[in-house]
Design a protein around this motif. Structure first.
Motif, PDB file in Angstrom:
ATOM      1  N   SER A  51       0.857  -1.189   0.000  1.00 45.90           N
ATOM      2  CA  SER A  51       0.000   0.000   0.000  1.00 45.90           C
ATOM      3  C   SER A  51       0.890   1.233   0.000  1.00 45.90           C
ATOM      4  CB  SER A  51      -0.917   0.016   1.231  1.00 45.90           C
ATOM      5  OG  SER A  51      -0.156   0.156   2.411  1.00 45.90           O
ATOM      6  N   GLY A  52       0.300   2.354  -0.350  1.00 45.79           N
ATOM      7  CA  GLY A  52       1.042   3.606  -0.298  1.00 45.79           C
ATOM      8  C   GLY A  52       0.510   4.626  -1.282  1.00 45.79           C
ATOM      9  N   GLU A  53       1.088   5.809  -1.218  1.00 44.80           N
ATOM     10  CA  GLU A  53       0.724   6.902  -2.102  1.00 44.80           C
ATOM     11  C   GLU A  53       1.460   6.744  -3.425  1.00 44.80           C
ATOM     12  OE1 GLU A  53       1.705  10.589  -0.200  1.00 44.80           O
ATOM     13  OE2 GLU A  53       0.784   9.965   1.685  1.00 44.80           O
ATOM     14  N   VAL A  54       0.757   6.995  -4.515  1.00 41.39           N
ATOM     15  CA  VAL A  54       1.390   6.998  -5.829  1.00 41.39           C
ATOM     16  C   VAL A  54       1.980   8.399  -6.016  1.00 41.39           C
ATOM     17  CG1 VAL A  54       1.050   6.726  -8.305  1.00 41.39           C
ATOM     18  CG2 VAL A  54      -0.267   5.321  -6.713  1.00 41.39           C
ATOM     19  N   CYS A  55       3.289   8.461  -6.159  1.00 40.71           N
ATOM     20  CA  CYS A  55       3.982   9.739  -6.297  1.00 40.71           C
ATOM     21  C   CYS A  55       3.993  10.194  -7.756  1.00 40.71           C
ATOM     22  CB  CYS A  55       5.421   9.616  -5.797  1.00 40.71           C
ATOM     23  SG  CYS A  55       5.528   9.129  -4.080  1.00 40.71           S
ATOM     24  N   ARG A  56       4.224  11.458  -7.944  1.00 38.76           N
ATOM     25  CA  ARG A  56       4.233  12.052  -9.286  1.00 38.76           C
ATOM     26  C   ARG A  56       5.221  11.358 -10.227  1.00 38.76           C
ATOM     27  NH1 ARG A  56       1.441  16.073 -10.715  1.00 38.76           N
ATOM     28  NH2 ARG A  56       1.154  16.907  -8.625  1.00 38.76           N
ATOM     29  N   ASP A  57       6.368  10.958  -9.708  1.00 38.23           N
ATOM     30  CA  ASP A  57       7.362  10.320 -10.585  1.00 38.23           C
ATOM     31  C   ASP A  57       7.045   8.843 -10.854  1.00 38.23           C
ATOM     32  OD1 ASP A  57       7.976   9.507  -7.996  1.00 38.23           O
ATOM     33  OD2 ASP A  57      10.132   9.573  -8.309  1.00 38.23           O
ATOM     34  N   GLU A  58       5.984   8.312 -10.252  1.00 39.70           N
ATOM     35  CA  GLU A  58       5.600   6.922 -10.474  1.00 39.70           C
ATOM     36  C   GLU A  58       4.458   6.774 -11.482  1.00 39.70           C
ATOM     37  OE1 GLU A  58       6.674   4.819  -6.261  1.00 39.70           O
ATOM     38  OE2 GLU A  58       4.851   6.045  -6.299  1.00 39.70           O
ATOM     39  N   ILE A  59       3.941   7.903 -11.943  1.00 43.11           N
ATOM     40  CA  ILE A  59       2.832   7.865 -12.898  1.00 43.11           C
ATOM     41  C   ILE A  59       3.104   8.887 -13.990  1.00 43.11           C
ATOM     42  CG2 ILE A  59       1.369   9.474 -11.621  1.00 43.11           C
ATOM     43  CD1 ILE A  59      -1.009   7.630 -12.348  1.00 43.11           C
ATOM     44  N   LYS A  60       2.980   8.441 -15.237  1.00 44.50           N
ATOM     45  CA  LYS A  60       3.328   9.295 -16.373  1.00 44.50           C
ATOM     46  C   LYS A  60       2.177   9.303 -17.372  1.00 44.50           C
ATOM     47  CE  LYS A  60       6.516   9.582 -20.239  1.00 44.50           C
ATOM     48  NZ  LYS A  60       7.552   8.909 -20.997  1.00 44.50           N
ATOM     49  N   MET A  61       1.815  10.510 -17.815  1.00 48.31           N
ATOM     50  CA  MET A  61       0.810  10.612 -18.856  1.00 48.31           C
ATOM     51  C   MET A  61       1.474  10.268 -20.191  1.00 48.31           C
ATOM     52  SD  MET A  61      -1.521  13.770 -20.295  1.00 48.31           S
ATOM     53  CE  MET A  61      -1.697  14.499 -18.706  1.00 48.31           C
ATOM     54  N   ILE A  62       0.867   9.326 -20.926  1.00 47.90           N
ATOM     55  CA  ILE A  62       1.404   8.926 -22.219  1.00 47.90           C
ATOM     56  C   ILE A  62       0.814   9.793 -23.324  1.00 47.90           C
ATOM     57  CG2 ILE A  62       1.578   7.044 -23.884  1.00 47.90           C
ATOM     58  CD1 ILE A  62       1.492   5.127 -21.465  1.00 47.90           C
ATOM     59  N   THR A  63      -0.513   9.929 -23.331  1.00 47.92           N
ATOM     60  CA  THR A  63      -1.158  10.749 -24.357  1.00 47.92           C
ATOM     61  C   THR A  63      -2.580  11.110 -23.957  1.00 47.92           C
ATOM     62  OG1 THR A  63      -1.703  10.912 -26.721  1.00 47.92           O
ATOM     63  CG2 THR A  63      -2.028   8.772 -25.689  1.00 47.92           C
ATOM     64  N   THR A  64      -3.050  12.206 -24.551  1.00 51.17           N
ATOM     65  CA  THR A  64      -4.455  12.595 -24.423  1.00 51.17           C
ATOM     66  C   THR A  64      -5.158  12.455 -25.775  1.00 51.17           C
ATOM     67  OG1 THR A  64      -3.902  14.913 -24.840  1.00 51.17           O
ATOM     68  CG2 THR A  64      -4.046  14.210 -22.522  1.00 51.17           C
ATOM     69  N   ASP A  65      -4.485  11.910 -26.765  1.00 51.31           N
ATOM     70  CA  ASP A  65      -5.042  11.741 -28.110  1.00 51.31           C
ATOM     71  C   ASP A  65      -6.273  10.830 -28.044  1.00 51.31           C
ATOM     72  OD1 ASP A  65      -5.604  10.685 -30.715  1.00 51.31           O
ATOM     73  OD2 ASP A  65      -3.589  11.257 -31.360  1.00 51.31           O
ATOM     74  N   GLU A  66      -7.425  11.377 -28.422  1.00 48.82           N
ATOM     75  CA  GLU A  66      -8.681  10.634 -28.341  1.00 48.82           C
ATOM     76  C   GLU A  66      -8.671   9.375 -29.215  1.00 48.82           C
ATOM     77  OE1 GLU A  66     -11.910  13.301 -29.146  1.00 48.82           O
ATOM     78  OE2 GLU A  66     -11.370  14.609 -27.476  1.00 48.82           O
ATOM     79  N   ASN A  67      -7.971   9.418 -30.347  1.00 45.21           N
ATOM     80  CA  ASN A  67      -7.892   8.238 -31.221  1.00 45.21           C
ATOM     81  C   ASN A  67      -7.151   7.098 -30.534  1.00 45.21           C
ATOM     82  OD1 ASN A  67      -9.253   9.496 -33.376  1.00 45.21           O
ATOM     83  ND2 ASN A  67      -7.349  10.455 -34.073  1.00 45.21           N
TER      84      ASN A  67
END
Length: 136
Positions: A51-67
């Motif tokens: 368990s634990g907090e998900v930190c900013r450096d542990e999650i990355k946005m790949i894309t916002t492209d709707e397709n």
């Protein structure tokens, strides 16, 4: 706005939990900024209790492209762990309300929906209403 994310949650010497999933960008920001703790369970072996907090450096946005998001959804390409589909860790999360809802039985997404939008999980609406009546 929906986006495709990749998570690599560091579990120390035990390893990492990884996942690729679609989530609302505002929910991800809320998860990180409000230090919401996720309970993954014994996913790395008996008695591992991750368990634990998900930190900013542990999650990355790949894309916002709707397709791209549409293709991922259409073909079921999400994989691994999605922190929003895991149980809320109430003992490590601050400001968990005592309001008739057993938040330890709820998913992280349920908790964020309540905090951001005031939405009570469907299966706790009756106990929440009873709690509200008892507060009058």
């Amino acid at each position: 706005m929906k986006a495709l994310f990749k998570m690599s949650f560091d579990c120390g010497r035990m390893g990492n939990l990884e996942g690729v999933f679609i989530a609302d960008t505002e929910d991800v920001e809320y998860l990180i900024d409000n230090h919401i703790s996720v309970y993954f369970g014994e996913v790395l072996g008996k008695h591992s209790e991750i368990s634990g907090e998900v930190c900013r450096d542990e999650i990355k946005m790949i894309t916002t492209d709707e397709n791209v998001i549409g293709i991922v959804q259409e073909h079921g390409l999400e994989s691994g762990y999605n922190p929003f589909d895991e149980t809320l860790c109430t003992c490590e999360t601050k400001d968990v309300p005592d309001n008739g809802v057993e938040w330890g039985d709820c998913m992280v997404q349920d908790f964020i929906d309540f905090k951001r939008k005031g939405i009570i999980p469907e299966y706790y609406q009756k106990s929440y209403q009873e709690w509200q009546e008892s507060q009058k």
